[in-house]
Write a protein that holds these residues in place. Structure first.
Motif, mmCIF file in Angstrom:
data_model
loop_
_atom_site.group_PDB
_atom_site.id
_atom_site.type_symbol
_atom_site.label_atom_id
_atom_site.label_comp_id
_atom_site.label_asym_id
_atom_site.label_seq_id
_atom_site.Cartn_x
_atom_site.Cartn_y
_atom_site.Cartn_z
ATOM 1 N N SER A 135 0.813 -1.222 0.000
ATOM 2 C CA SER A 135 0.000 0.000 0.000
ATOM 3 C C SER A 135 0.846 1.273 0.000
ATOM 4 N N ILE A 136 2.086 1.171 -0.453
ATOM 5 C CA ILE A 136 3.017 2.282 -0.280
ATOM 6 C C ILE A 136 2.557 3.561 -0.990
ATOM 7 N N GLU A 137 1.967 3.442 -2.167
ATOM 8 C CA GLU A 137 1.555 4.644 -2.902
ATOM 9 C C GLU A 137 0.430 5.375 -2.181
ATOM 10 N N ASP A 138 -0.571 4.648 -1.700
ATOM 11 C CA ASP A 138 -1.660 5.276 -0.945
ATOM 12 C C ASP A 138 -1.150 5.842 0.372
ATOM 13 N N THR A 139 -0.233 5.121 1.005
ATOM 14 C CA THR A 139 0.348 5.594 2.269
ATOM 15 C C THR A 139 1.044 6.933 2.072
ATOM 16 N N ILE A 140 1.887 7.014 1.065
ATOM 17 C CA ILE A 140 2.621 8.253 0.785
ATOM 18 C C ILE A 140 1.658 9.389 0.458
ATOM 19 N N GLN A 141 0.621 9.091 -0.337
ATOM 20 C CA GLN A 141 -0.336 10.124 -0.726
ATOM 21 C C GLN A 141 -1.086 10.685 0.487
ATOM 22 N N ILE A 142 -1.491 9.818 1.394
ATOM 23 C CA ILE A 142 -2.195 10.268 2.602
ATOM 24 C C ILE A 142 -1.276 11.100 3.486
ATOM 25 N N LEU A 143 -0.037 10.656 3.646
ATOM 26 C CA LEU A 143 0.925 11.423 4.453
ATOM 27 C C LEU A 143 1.160 12.800 3.848
ATOM 28 N N LYS A 144 1.261 12.838 2.532
ATOM 29 C CA LYS A 144 1.482 14.103 1.826
ATOM 30 C C LYS A 144 0.284 15.027 1.981
ATOM 31 N N ASN A 145 -0.915 14.508 1.775
ATOM 32 C CA ASN A 145 -2.134 15.306 1.879
ATOM 33 C C ASN A 145 -2.375 15.800 3.308
ATOM 34 N N SER A 146 -1.941 15.011 4.277
ATOM 35 C CA SER A 146 -2.174 15.360 5.685
ATOM 36 C C SER A 146 -1.171 16.377 6.212
ATOM 37 N N LYS A 147 -0.130 16.652 5.427
ATOM 38 C CA LYS A 147 0.914 17.608 5.829
ATOM 39 C C LYS A 147 1.453 17.269 7.220
ATOM 40 N N ILE A 148 1.788 16.005 7.362
ATOM 41 C CA ILE A 148 2.263 15.485 8.645
ATOM 42 C C ILE A 148 3.750 15.764 8.865
ATOM 43 N N ASN A 149 4.434 16.238 7.828
ATOM 44 C CA ASN A 149 5.900 16.281 7.862
ATOM 45 C C ASN A 149 6.498 17.121 8.980
ATOM 46 N N LYS A 150 5.720 18.039 9.569
ATOM 47 C CA LYS A 150 6.265 18.864 10.651
ATOM 48 C C LYS A 150 6.669 18.009 11.846
ATOM 49 N N TYR A 151 5.850 17.014 12.182
ATOM 50 C CA TYR A 151 6.131 16.145 13.319
ATOM 51 C C TYR A 151 6.700 14.804 12.876
ATOM 52 N N GLY A 152 6.487 14.474 11.618
ATOM 53 C CA GLY A 152 7.123 13.303 11.036
ATOM 54 C C GLY A 152 6.704 11.995 11.670
ATOM 55 N N GLY A 153 7.559 11.018 11.507
ATOM 56 C CA GLY A 153 7.267 9.701 12.031
ATOM 57 C C GLY A 153 8.188 8.660 11.445
ATOM 58 N N ILE A 154 7.757 7.409 11.549
ATOM 59 C CA ILE A 154 8.566 6.271 11.119
ATOM 60 C C ILE A 154 7.770 5.407 10.145
ATOM 61 N N ILE A 155 8.411 5.026 9.063
ATOM 62 C CA ILE A 155 7.886 3.928 8.257
ATOM 63 C C ILE A 155 8.531 2.679 8.839
ATOM 64 N N HIS A 156 7.737 1.890 9.530
ATOM 65 C CA HIS A 156 8.321 0.771 10.285
ATOM 66 C C HIS A 156 8.513 -0.461 9.400
ATOM 67 N N SER A 157 9.543 -1.215 9.745
ATOM 68 C CA SER A 157 9.925 -2.426 9.004
ATOM 69 C C SER A 157 9.946 -2.161 7.493
ATOM 70 N N PHE A 158 10.699 -1.155 7.124
ATOM 71 C CA PHE A 158 10.792 -0.740 5.722
ATOM 72 C C PHE A 158 11.284 -1.897 4.853
ATOM 73 N N ASN A 159 10.537 -2.152 3.773
ATOM 74 C CA ASN A 159 10.878 -3.301 2.928
ATOM 75 C C ASN A 159 10.693 -2.984 1.446
ATOM 76 N N GLU A 160 10.704 -1.701 1.095
ATOM 77 C CA GLU A 160 10.553 -1.309 -0.305
ATOM 78 C C GLU A 160 11.903 -1.396 -1.009
ATOM 79 N N THR A 161 11.879 -1.798 -2.265
ATOM 80 C CA THR A 161 13.135 -1.919 -3.010
ATOM 81 C C THR A 161 13.175 -0.969 -4.210
#
Length: 261
Positions: A135-161
């Motif tokens: 679900s990486i594309e939808d995840t990124i889009q929601i994070l972008k739309n939510s303007k969460i970057n000020k407080y940020g966070g973690i993409i846990h158990s990252f497994n994208e290649t």
């Protein structure tokens, strides 16, 4: 040396057997220099259970959130917010999207709950811990739309290649947490991607009791196994082990705005 497990489920590891008692698990971790643990919840019921089980043990931080497997129609976000206000709750999570065949919750409801919990994060000014599977594309889009970057966070158990997804996540001011998957024999593509993660954005985790690293793959994972994950990544990045542990510690402190002694 201090190693920090940024994602663990201690309540799912320990049992009544002496060797797997909470005190023994923590002692074993300490021997491998894993001195701090972020214990991550997957539902409100799970959060309440782990708080009682762990009894505010020193050197354990908490997160509060609802995993995409455990979405409930009638859940009140105020209940998440109330629990998350506690001082030792340093993150909202784990939250996110899971489009695997194992999840029976439809995508629309997953997205709805994800966005609601992001709003709590922004209100309380606490980072989020993101679960994303298929679900990486939808995840990124929601994070972008939510303007969460000020407080940020973690993409846990990252497994994208795919390098483009890594870059998009970094652009959102998110940290990349690497689990035991990096040690697997079939994870050569992931090991290659790790070479491109900015050092100031790397965190490490066990996701215990899941994803045990080599040489313990197939067995129940424990926070002490973080040692092998850290060793693997320090080797990939050609960084002295102690120096790598310092980098991870500083990253954890920066993200969660805390000081670790």
């Amino acid at each position: 040396m201090i190693l920090i497990d940024s994602h663990c489920h201690l309540d799912k590891i320990c049992n009544k057997e002496k060797k797997n008692s909470l005190n023994n698990i923590l002692l074993e971790s300490k021997k491998k220099n894993v001195k701090y643990i972020l214990n991550v919840s997957t539902s409100l019921k799970n959060f309440d259970k782990m708080k009682i089980f762990l009894k505010n043990k020193k050197n354990i931080f908490y997160s509060c959130g609802i995993h995409p497997f455990y979405y409930e129609k009638n859940i009140k976000t105020k209940e998440i917010e109330y629990r998350s206000k506690s001082k030792n709750v340093i993150a909202i999570g784990e939250i996110g999207l899971d489009y695997s065949k194992h999840n029976k919750i439809n995508k629309k409801n997953q997205k709805k709950m994800f966005i609601k919990q992001i709003k709590i994060s922004k209100k309380l000014k606490k980072p989020i811990i993101v679960h994303t599977r298929n679900s990486i594309e939808d995840t990124i889009q929601i994070l972008k739309n939510s303007k969460i970057n000020k407080y940020g966070g973690i993409i846990h158990s990252f497994n994208e290649t795919n390098l483009k997804y890594l870059q998009k996540i970094i652009d959102l001011n998110f940290y990349i947490s690497i689990s035991g998957i990096v040690t697997f024999k079939n994870a050569s593509k992931l090991r290659k991607i790790i070479e491109y993660i900015p050092l100031n954005k790397i965190l490490i985790e066990t996701d215990s009791p899941y994803l045990s690293p080599e040489p313990y793959r197939g067995k129940k994972n424990k926070p002490s196994n973080l040692y092998y994950i850290a060793k693997c990544i320090s080797k990939i990045r050609k960084i002295e082990f102690y120096k790598f542990s310092e980098i991870v510690k500083e990253n954890f402190e920066t993200l969660f705005n805390i000081k670790i002694k």
